[in-house]
Design a protein around this motif. Structure first.
Motif, PDB file in Angstrom:
ATOM      1  N   MET A  89      19.477 -34.773  18.166  1.00 34.67           N
ATOM      2  CA  MET A  89      18.427 -33.774  17.974  1.00 34.67           C
ATOM      3  C   MET A  89      18.802 -32.810  16.845  1.00 34.67           C
ATOM      4  SD  MET A  89      16.995 -30.895  20.640  1.00 34.67           S
ATOM      5  CE  MET A  89      18.573 -30.031  20.634  1.00 34.67           C
ATOM      6  N   PHE A  90      20.035 -32.313  16.875  1.00 39.54           N
ATOM      7  CA  PHE A  90      20.473 -31.394  15.829  1.00 39.54           C
ATOM      8  C   PHE A  90      20.541 -32.091  14.470  1.00 39.54           C
ATOM      9  CE2 PHE A  90      22.706 -29.231  19.552  1.00 39.54           C
ATOM     10  CZ  PHE A  90      21.699 -28.287  19.690  1.00 39.54           C
ATOM     11  N   ALA A  91      20.931 -33.381  14.468  1.00 42.77           N
ATOM     12  CA  ALA A  91      20.966 -34.136  13.216  1.00 42.77           C
ATOM     13  C   ALA A  91      19.556 -34.260  12.633  1.00 42.77           C
ATOM     14  CB  ALA A  91      21.568 -35.520  13.445  1.00 42.77           C
ATOM     15  N   GLY A  92      18.576 -34.490  13.491  1.00 41.81           N
ATOM     16  CA  GLY A  92      17.189 -34.572  13.032  1.00 41.81           C
ATOM     17  C   GLY A  92      16.730 -33.269  12.401  1.00 41.81           C
ATOM     18  N   ILE A  93      17.141 -32.149  12.987  1.00 42.55           N
ATOM     19  CA  ILE A  93      16.779 -30.842  12.438  1.00 42.55           C
ATOM     20  C   ILE A  93      17.403 -30.652  11.054  1.00 42.55           C
ATOM     21  CG2 ILE A  93      17.058 -28.351  12.729  1.00 42.55           C
ATOM     22  CD1 ILE A  93      16.860 -28.775  15.746  1.00 42.55           C
ATOM     23  N   VAL A  94      18.697 -30.991  10.932  1.00 43.03           N
ATOM     24  CA  VAL A  94      19.402 -30.794   9.664  1.00 43.03           C
ATOM     25  C   VAL A  94      18.806 -31.658   8.559  1.00 43.03           C
ATOM     26  CG1 VAL A  94      21.607 -31.147   8.483  1.00 43.03           C
ATOM     27  CG2 VAL A  94      21.562 -30.059  10.732  1.00 43.03           C
ATOM     28  N   LEU A  95      18.493 -32.908   8.865  1.00 45.61           N
ATOM     29  CA  LEU A  95      18.008 -33.847   7.849  1.00 45.61           C
ATOM     30  C   LEU A  95      16.718 -33.373   7.181  1.00 45.61           C
ATOM     31  CD1 LEU A  95      18.717 -37.296   9.568  1.00 45.61           C
ATOM     32  CD2 LEU A  95      19.824 -36.381   7.512  1.00 45.61           C
ATOM     33  N   LEU A  96      15.843 -32.737   7.953  1.00 43.40           N
ATOM     34  CA  LEU A  96      14.541 -32.352   7.409  1.00 43.40           C
ATOM     35  C   LEU A  96      14.395 -30.843   7.202  1.00 43.40           C
ATOM     36  CD1 LEU A  96      12.052 -34.728   9.314  1.00 43.40           C
ATOM     37  CD2 LEU A  96      13.177 -35.041   7.099  1.00 43.40           C
ATOM     38  N   PHE A 136      15.838 -41.617  26.043  1.00 42.86           N
ATOM     39  CA  PHE A 136      16.368 -40.266  25.922  1.00 42.86           C
ATOM     40  C   PHE A 136      16.838 -39.989  24.503  1.00 42.86           C
ATOM     41  CE2 PHE A 136      20.289 -37.630  25.987  1.00 42.86           C
ATOM     42  CZ  PHE A 136      19.695 -36.414  26.282  1.00 42.86           C
ATOM     43  N   LEU A 137      17.618 -40.901  23.923  1.00 37.31           N
ATOM     44  CA  LEU A 137      18.146 -40.695  22.578  1.00 37.31           C
ATOM     45  C   LEU A 137      17.013 -40.615  21.548  1.00 37.31           C
ATOM     46  CD1 LEU A 137      21.263 -43.066  22.623  1.00 37.31           C
ATOM     47  CD2 LEU A 137      21.224 -40.584  22.911  1.00 37.31           C
ATOM     48  N   ALA A 138      16.019 -41.499  21.694  1.00 41.95           N
ATOM     49  CA  ALA A 138      14.896 -41.493  20.746  1.00 41.95           C
ATOM     50  C   ALA A 138      14.103 -40.193  20.838  1.00 41.95           C
ATOM     51  CB  ALA A 138      13.987 -42.690  21.006  1.00 41.95           C
ATOM     52  N   SER A 139      13.877 -39.726  22.057  1.00 46.37           N
ATOM     53  CA  SER A 139      13.087 -38.500  22.229  1.00 46.37           C
ATOM     54  C   SER A 139      13.802 -37.285  21.646  1.00 46.37           C
ATOM     55  CB  SER A 139      12.772 -38.262  23.711  1.00 46.37           C
ATOM     56  OG  SER A 139      13.946 -37.935  24.446  1.00 46.37           O
ATOM     57  N   ARG A 140      15.120 -37.243  21.790  1.00 47.17           N
ATOM     58  CA  ARG A 140      15.864 -36.096  21.250  1.00 47.17           C
ATOM     59  C   ARG A 140      15.837 -36.104  19.719  1.00 47.17           C
ATOM     60  NH1 ARG A 140      15.770 -32.428  24.874  1.00 47.17           N
ATOM     61  NH2 ARG A 140      17.633 -31.320  24.131  1.00 47.17           N
ATOM     62  N   LEU A 141      15.954 -37.291  19.123  1.00 52.49           N
ATOM     63  CA  LEU A 141      15.921 -37.378  17.661  1.00 52.49           C
ATOM     64  C   LEU A 141      14.554 -36.946  17.128  1.00 52.49           C
ATOM     65  CD1 LEU A 141      17.230 -38.206  14.992  1.00 52.49           C
ATOM     66  CD2 LEU A 141      16.409 -40.542  15.394  1.00 52.49           C
ATOM     67  N   CYS A 146      10.771 -32.845  14.586  1.00 54.63           N
ATOM     68  CA  CYS A 146       9.600 -31.967  14.693  1.00 54.63           C
ATOM     69  C   CYS A 146       9.974 -30.488  14.625  1.00 54.63           C
ATOM     70  CB  CYS A 146       8.843 -32.254  15.989  1.00 54.63           C
ATOM     71  SG  CYS A 146       8.072 -33.886  16.057  1.00 54.63           S
ATOM     72  N   GLU A 147      11.154 -30.142  15.125  1.00 54.65           N
ATOM     73  CA  GLU A 147      11.554 -28.734  15.142  1.00 54.65           C
ATOM     74  C   GLU A 147      12.199 -28.276  13.834  1.00 54.65           C
ATOM     75  OE1 GLU A 147      12.200 -27.552  19.797  1.00 54.65           O
ATOM     76  OE2 GLU A 147      13.987 -27.944  18.599  1.00 54.65           O
ATOM     77  N   SER A 148      12.550 -29.228  12.969  1.00 55.80           N
ATOM     78  CA  SER A 148      13.259 -28.861  11.740  1.00 55.80           C
ATOM     79  C   SER A 148      12.424 -27.901  10.898  1.00 55.80           C
ATOM     80  CB  SER A 148      13.591 -30.110  10.924  1.00 55.80           C
ATOM     81  OG  SER A 148      12.409 -30.770  10.520  1.00 55.80           O
ATOM     82  N   GLY A 149      13.068 -26.879  10.415  1.00 60.57           N
ATOM     83  CA  GLY A 149      12.412 -25.945   9.510  1.00 60.57           C
ATOM     84  C   GLY A 149      11.719 -24.780  10.165  1.00 60.57           C
ATOM     85  N   TYR A 150      11.549 -24.783  11.501  1.00 55.46           N
ATOM     86  CA  TYR A 150      10.816 -23.669  12.102  1.00 55.46           C
ATOM     87  C   TYR A 150      11.571 -22.346  11.923  1.00 55.46           C
ATOM     88  CZ  TYR A 150       8.213 -20.559  15.045  1.00 55.46           C
ATOM     89  OH  TYR A 150       7.474 -19.484  15.456  1.00 55.46           O
ATOM     90  N   ILE A 151      12.860 -22.337  12.215  1.00 54.51           N
ATOM     91  CA  ILE A 151      13.613 -21.076  12.152  1.00 54.51           C
ATOM     92  C   ILE A 151      13.655 -20.518  10.729  1.00 54.51           C
ATOM     93  CG2 ILE A 151      15.852 -19.973  12.525  1.00 54.51           C
ATOM     94  CD1 ILE A 151      16.292 -21.825  14.886  1.00 54.51           C
ATOM     95  N   MET A 420      20.756 -24.791   8.436  1.00 54.58           N
ATOM     96  CA  MET A 420      21.397 -26.109   8.461  1.00 54.58           C
ATOM     97  C   MET A 420      22.863 -25.988   8.862  1.00 54.58           C
ATOM     98  SD  MET A 420      19.761 -27.813   5.024  1.00 54.58           S
ATOM     99  CE  MET A 420      20.866 -29.227   5.046  1.00 54.58           C
ATOM    100  N   SER A 421      23.529 -24.955   8.385  1.00 54.81           N
ATOM    101  CA  SER A 421      24.922 -24.732   8.770  1.00 54.81           C
ATOM    102  C   SER A 421      25.027 -24.452  10.265  1.00 54.81           C
ATOM    103  CB  SER A 421      25.503 -23.544   7.988  1.00 54.81           C
ATOM    104  OG  SER A 421      25.431 -23.761   6.601  1.00 54.81           O
ATOM    105  N   ALA A 422      24.113 -23.611  10.768  1.00 55.63           N
ATOM    106  CA  ALA A 422      24.125 -23.286  12.199  1.00 55.63           C
ATOM    107  C   ALA A 422      23.843 -24.524  13.052  1.00 55.63           C
ATOM    108  CB  ALA A 422      23.090 -22.198  12.486  1.00 55.63           C
ATOM    109  N   ILE A 423      22.844 -25.304  12.650  1.00 58.41           N
ATOM    110  CA  ILE A 423      22.481 -26.486  13.433  1.00 58.41           C
ATOM    111  C   ILE A 423      23.582 -27.541  13.362  1.00 58.41           C
ATOM    112  CG2 ILE A 423      20.795 -28.332  13.710  1.00 58.41           C
ATOM    113  CD1 ILE A 423      19.796 -25.588  14.538  1.00 58.41           C
TER     114      ILE A 423
END
Length: 492
Positions: A89-96, A136-141, A146-151, A420-423
């Protein structure tokens, strides 16, 4: 050539309210007019972004309460798989993260932020259909994508409405949404998990479903009521609950132009050239910000994921463990505000960050040394203290970084890099607490102590870099760059 005044510029970037007041008169509006326009932002943009961040955090951390309701056992996975899922999940956030921030600049917050909330709310609610490891793994990714970039998008959006001297407290309030979700998530779970068996669903399925549907409702609230930017404040599909007249728009835009010494066009349709992205990413004087953030924030993911389970292992039942876990998260809001107040009051941005980090370090050391030798309630008190001080440095560190960015585009990319550093830290930190380290997690706490110590070193280094640079500018050892810009004066 006259050299910039370090003290004057540093003070201007801080909480110089007097200069803001006198400039208001010079611009042709009164202090009361400016306060009225700012209050409209305080009661529209800020609470809506706060609400979006609250559901953002609810949807990604309710896994902690789901675990106390038998989620891992029901779908047949181990804690190692839970850790791996959170890493994905965190990797997905960082990538986008950066692409998402660029999309925000192109589409504007009215469309992009509301669309994001709708997307991750939909994914969160569909987690009720998870029944195996692959699901489970697919849903977290996908949730991470989807959450990437909100913060960074929400923080940057705030920076297009508020002057620099006003930003630290507003960013702290925004993060109340994130840290407040940590407080209310266990409390919500104490009620929702009681639905276990109703309608043929497990308690954790009701948890994912109800909180995901609430997020979808929030997305429609944003679509109808979130203002765009000072130059285009009308929400996407309605006139808005709070209206900005032409005088408000003029005040909000001109005071930001005065703050940054350049004309600003908000976030509607602004494009950031790749050259600026590269220039910002290679600005080495700010790298210690990102390293310190990575180290410190890595400690938080294991705390948010496992605190309810840790308390349950100490002898409390599912409902009590979730309720008790909320105390530390609630107290963290108090410390976030205290450190934000100190930062704004003293304008010692780096010093406040280091103070908050040192307080957290001391608490971790005490917890590791004392935890094996005390009783049940004392152990709860130790975990509560650790959670209470785990994030006090975070919002003020973000403000410190923003104050040392020159242009809106540079600020947007820097915020994205900071998140990205935090995630990335959160992604690494999911592995700090291992099943064979229970019940005291001595190894996990040792790793956290080391990471916080390294983070403090880099925060101190960042202050030193800024002070040395400012001294060299005052001595005339830095000249204008190839674009003709005067040497930057940093806020240490």
């Amino acid at each position: 050539m006259a050299q910039p005044s370090v003290e004057k510029d540093t003070k201007k970037s801080g909480n110089d309210v007097d200069s803001g007041t006198s400039s208001s008169v010079e611009e042709g509006w009164t202090e009361w007019d400016e306060a009225k326009a700012r209050r409209k932002v305080d009661f529209s943009v800020l609470p809506l972004l706060f609400l979006g961040l609250l559901v953002f955090q609810l949807d990604r951390m309710n896994i902690a309460s789901a675990l106390t309701g038998g989620f891992a056992e029901n779908i047949g996975v181990s804690l190692d798989t839970i850790n791996a899922g959170n890493q994905m999940m965190f990797a997905g956030i960082v990538l986008l993260e950066i692409p998402s921030n660029l999309a925000l600049q192109k589409l504007g917050p009215r469309k992009w932020i509301a669309g994001q909330v709708l997307a991750f709310g939909t994914v969160a609610s569909l987690q009720i259909f998870i029944h195996n490891k692959a699901g489970f793994l697919a849903s977290r990714l996908i949730l991470g994508f989807c959450e990437s970039g909100y913060i960074p998008g929400a923080i940057y959006t705030l920076s297009t409405w508020y002057a620099k001297r006003e930003l630290a407290k507003r960013v702290a309030i925004l993060f109340f949404g994130m840290f407040g979700a940590n407080a209310i998530s266990p409390l919500l779970a104490t009620g929702i998990l009681k639905l276990d068996g109703a309608g043929g669903l497990h308690g954790w399925q009701w948890l994912f479903l109800l909180e995901g549907l609430f997020t979808i409702v929030v997305s429609f609230i944003l679509i109808f009521f979130l203002p765009g930017s000072p130059d285009m404040p009308r929400p996407l599909l309605s006139p808005g609950l709070i209206r900005f007249d032409s005088n408000d728009r003029d005040i909000l835009q001109k005071r930001l132009e005065r703050d940054d010494n350049e004309k600003k066009g908000g976030t509607q349709g602004m494009e950031i050239p790749l050259q600026l992205v590269w220039k910002t990413a290679t600005h080495y004087r700010r790298w210690p910000h990102f390293i310190s953030t990575f180290c410190l924030f890595s400690t938080w993911s294991s705390l948010t994921t496992y605190t309810p389970s840790i308390l349950k292992s100490l002898g409390w039942d599912t409902i009590a463990a979730n309720a008790l876990a909320a105390v530390g998260a609630s107290l963290s809001l108090v410390f976030v505000f205290i450190f934000a107040y100190i930062s704004d009051k003293t304008n010692l941005r780096g010093g406040t960050v280091i103070l908050a980090q040192v307080c957290f370090l001391i608490t971790l050391i005490v917890a590791r040394e004392v935890h094996p030798h005390v009783g049940q309630w004392s152990r709860w008190a130790l975990w509560t203290a650790v959670n209470a001080l785990a994030v006090g440095y975070h919002p003020v560190h973000n403000t410190w970084l923003q104050l040392n960015c020159r242009s809106p585009g540079e600020r947007s990319i820097s915020i994205a890099m900071w998140v990205m550093s935090a995630i990335s830290g959160l992604m690494v930190g999911t592995q700090y607490y291992q099943a064979n380290d229970r019940p005291f997690y001595s190894n996990g706490l040792r790793i956290q102590i080391i990471m916080v110590s390294v983070g403090i070193v880099f925060a101190i280094l960042q202050v030193g870099i800024y002070k040395v640079h400012n001294k060299r500018v005052a001595e005339g050892k830095h000249e204008a760059d190839e674009d003709g810009q005067e040497p930057q004066i940093y806020v240490p």
